[in-house]
Design a protein around this motif. Structure first.
Motif: not given
Length: 609
Positions: A227-229, A232-236
């Motif tokens: 979930g966190s990764e 994180r990459f969706l909103t990087s």
């Protein structure tokens, strides 16, 4: 496009009036996450996910059908896990009342929207699974029974892990007892088995990474990583360059900038024997600077250059080889999606990697043109003699290329001078390419929808790959395998140069069987720590990685550019294309040797920034 326009406005305000749009970046990254999540269901509907078809192609039809069912089911499970864990992440943000730092906007609505969009992939993929299964059931014989049994077994496996944990699976305790090294080997074997079973690459990496983390940390912690990764990459902000550069390349293609570049290259190189082949190399380099894609460059110039060379009686092998090899320049000439992917996986500066690839790209162009010259020295009949330069034609071609020069110069010049950041440069490029396409009237003929649909599908493919890769690399990193691998190789007594040669050979072998994106997402998390442990520069290794990966695009038997050419020109035989690319592969080997022995080829220009 809205994100690109707002970013461009912020750049103009900052540089012209010393003003800025307060808090713009933190809102745009959340909006970007929503936009990317909205692409994923389209990717599932179009079934764009990468799979390894080696085993499926070797089996009889019944076996291939079973593998297709397994692959579709594996992707369904991965998407289900990802959407569920994103919902947990969104609930955690809501419970904490988390807000953006500068503007204080609540972020929960953005993540709820992202979760809903990703969750849409699940019923769509379930529909794809039913479609594949229905075709299997309709085939008669024993296929309905076999497919039903496979689906029941997979469902029981998933239910066992979900309700009882990974430890309930047979062999889990034995695998745990092997320690980090044994677990890592088991994970790699499982990943390759899944890939050979036609599970899409993203799902193969993501599921194996999740199971590995569940084995090491438990189901809850493994789910939190997913979930966190993913969030994180969706909103990087770093990843924002990828969709914007893809849009830039798509709009540049539809604007006809490829034809403009090709005409200028031909007008300049007319006096040379085989001028169209030379122009193809130069044109591919110029067009690669606008698209950033090897496949797009090869496909575009395959349609433009192959008919021209065929009409003028060029050797089919020389024509095919120059287009296939020239296409690889699309991923080396900045801005490049392959370079961006490496930068994201390696957490390196995209701008520095772009600048570092300029000189190696020029070296590649020089070597390819040298190869054509040598081929024509040995076989003059392979291409006609050159013609005198037509000044009027040259002037007209130069005027037509002003748009391409302005676009590339603005993007790279802005990065090199620090006028704007990597992300801002991507926005400038996307809006600039859109403007050229609009001014040339190329968006009025109904192509805009097709262009955006193609970009959407590409984004869905790449982002899903990234999600699977980061989960798998997180798991491998947790086992400390990269450091153990470095110690093991050190025990063998290999010199640093010997290690680099070994890794290059690995890339060349993988390139015969795998797509460039697939190679990078699998190898970068493993190879990079090893290379850094020997004191090599990550920017230099990034450029070398892209060079080696792109060699795989024309390496027989499964180079992707080879099959792209076969697709756009069915009259070409694979044997003809293979003969044509061999001299260019030799040039690539020379290029690799030079970059390895003279690192300043890649590092000099970034050192001047």
């Amino acid at each position: 496009m809205g994100i690109g326009a707002l970013t461009l406005l912020d750049v103009l305000l900052r540089n012209l009036f010393s003003m800025t749009l307060h808090g713009l970046s933190e809102i745009l990254t959340l909006v970007l996450g929503v936009a990317i999540a909205a692409c994923l269901p389209s990717g599932c509907a179009r079934a764009v996910h990468l799979t390894v078809e080696i085993l499926g192609n070797a089996l009889p039809r019944s076996g291939a059908i079973v593998l297709n069912v397994v692959g579709a089911a594996g992707l369904l499970v991965f998407l289900s896990i990802m959407s569920f864990e994103l919902s947990v992440q969104a609930a955690a943000y809501a419970a904490r009342g988390q807000r953006t730092i500068l503007l204080g906007w609540p972020i929960t609505p953005f993540f709820v929207t992202i979760t809903v969009l990703v969750a849409l992939c699940v019923p769509i993929q379930f529909g794809q699974l039913l479609k594949i299964s229905r075709s299997a059931w309709a085939s008669g014989d024993r296929m309905p029974l076999i497919v039903s049994a496979v689906l029941v077994m997979l469902a029981l496996l998933v239910a066992t892990v979900f309700f009882f944990g990974i430890d309930a699976l047979p062999g889990a305790a034995a695998l745990k007892s092997l320690g980090p090294a044994g677990i890592s080997i088991g994970l790699f074997v499982a990943m390759w088995v899944a890939m050979l079973a036609s599970v899409p690459l993203a799902a193969a990496m993501g599921l194996v990474g999740f199971l590995g983390l569940a084995l090491l940390l438990g189901n809850g912690a493994a789910g939190s990583v997913v979930g966190s990764e993913t969030a994180r990459f969706l909103t990087s902000e770093t990843l924002a360059v990828l969709p914007l550069y893809l849009l830039m390349g798509s709009f540049a293609t539809i604007a006809g900038l490829s034809s403009d570049i090709y005409r200028l290259a031909y007008a300049l190189l007319r006096p040379l024997r085989g001028s169209l082949a030379h122009a193809t190399i130069a044109g591919c380099a110029g067009f690669g600077a606008l698209t950033g894609s090897s496949l797009a460059t090869a496909a575009t110039f395959g349609k433009v250059a192959l008919p021209e060379m065929g009409a003028k009686r060029y050797s089919p092998a020389l024509a095919a080889g120059s287009v296939a090899a020239g296409g690889t320049l699309g991923s080396l000439v900045p801005p490049s999606t392959a370079i961006i992917l490496f930068a994201i996986l390696a957490e390196q500066s995209i701008g520095h990697l772009f600048v570092a690839s300029v000189v190696p790209a020029l070296l590649a162009v020089a070597l390819y043109i040298g190869v054509i010259w040598l081929v024509l020295k040995v076989r003059p009949s392979a291409a006609p003699l050159g013609e005198p330069i037509d000044r009027r034609e040259l002037l007209a071609a130069a005027k037509g290329c002003i748009g391409a020069f302005v676009l590339f110069g603005t993007v790279m010049g802005g990065i090199y001078t620090g006028l704007f950041t990597d992300t801002e440069a991507a926005s400038v490029g996307a809006i600039g390419a859109f403007s050229f396409a609009w001014m040339r009237g190329k968006l009025r003929s109904g192509h805009l929808g097709d262009l955006l649909a193609e970009t959407t599908s590409t984004l869905a493919l790449i982002y899903t790959l990234i999600f699977g890769a980061v989960i798998f690399s997180f798991c491998i990193g947790f086992t400390q395998v990269p450091s153990m691998l470095a110690e093991t190789i050190a025990d063998f007594g290999l010199s640093p140069l010997g290690v680099i040669v070994l890794l290059i050979v690995c890339y060349l072998v993988l390139g015969m069987f795998m797509d460039s994106y697939a190679m990078m997402v699998i190898t970068v998390p493993i190879f990079l720590p090893l290379v850094l442990s020997y004191g090599y520069d990550p920017i230099w290794w990034g450029v070398l990685t892209v060079i080696c990966v792109e060699m795989g695009m024309i390496t027989p038997p499964f180079g992707m550019n080879i099959f792209v050419l076969k697709g756009v020109s069915p009259g070409l035989t694979l044997g003809t294309i293979y003969r044509g690319v061999v001299p260019f592969i030799v040039a690539d080997i020379v290029k690799v040797v030079l970059v390895v022995l003279i690192p300043s080829i890649a590092l000099w220009l970034p050192s001047q920034m």
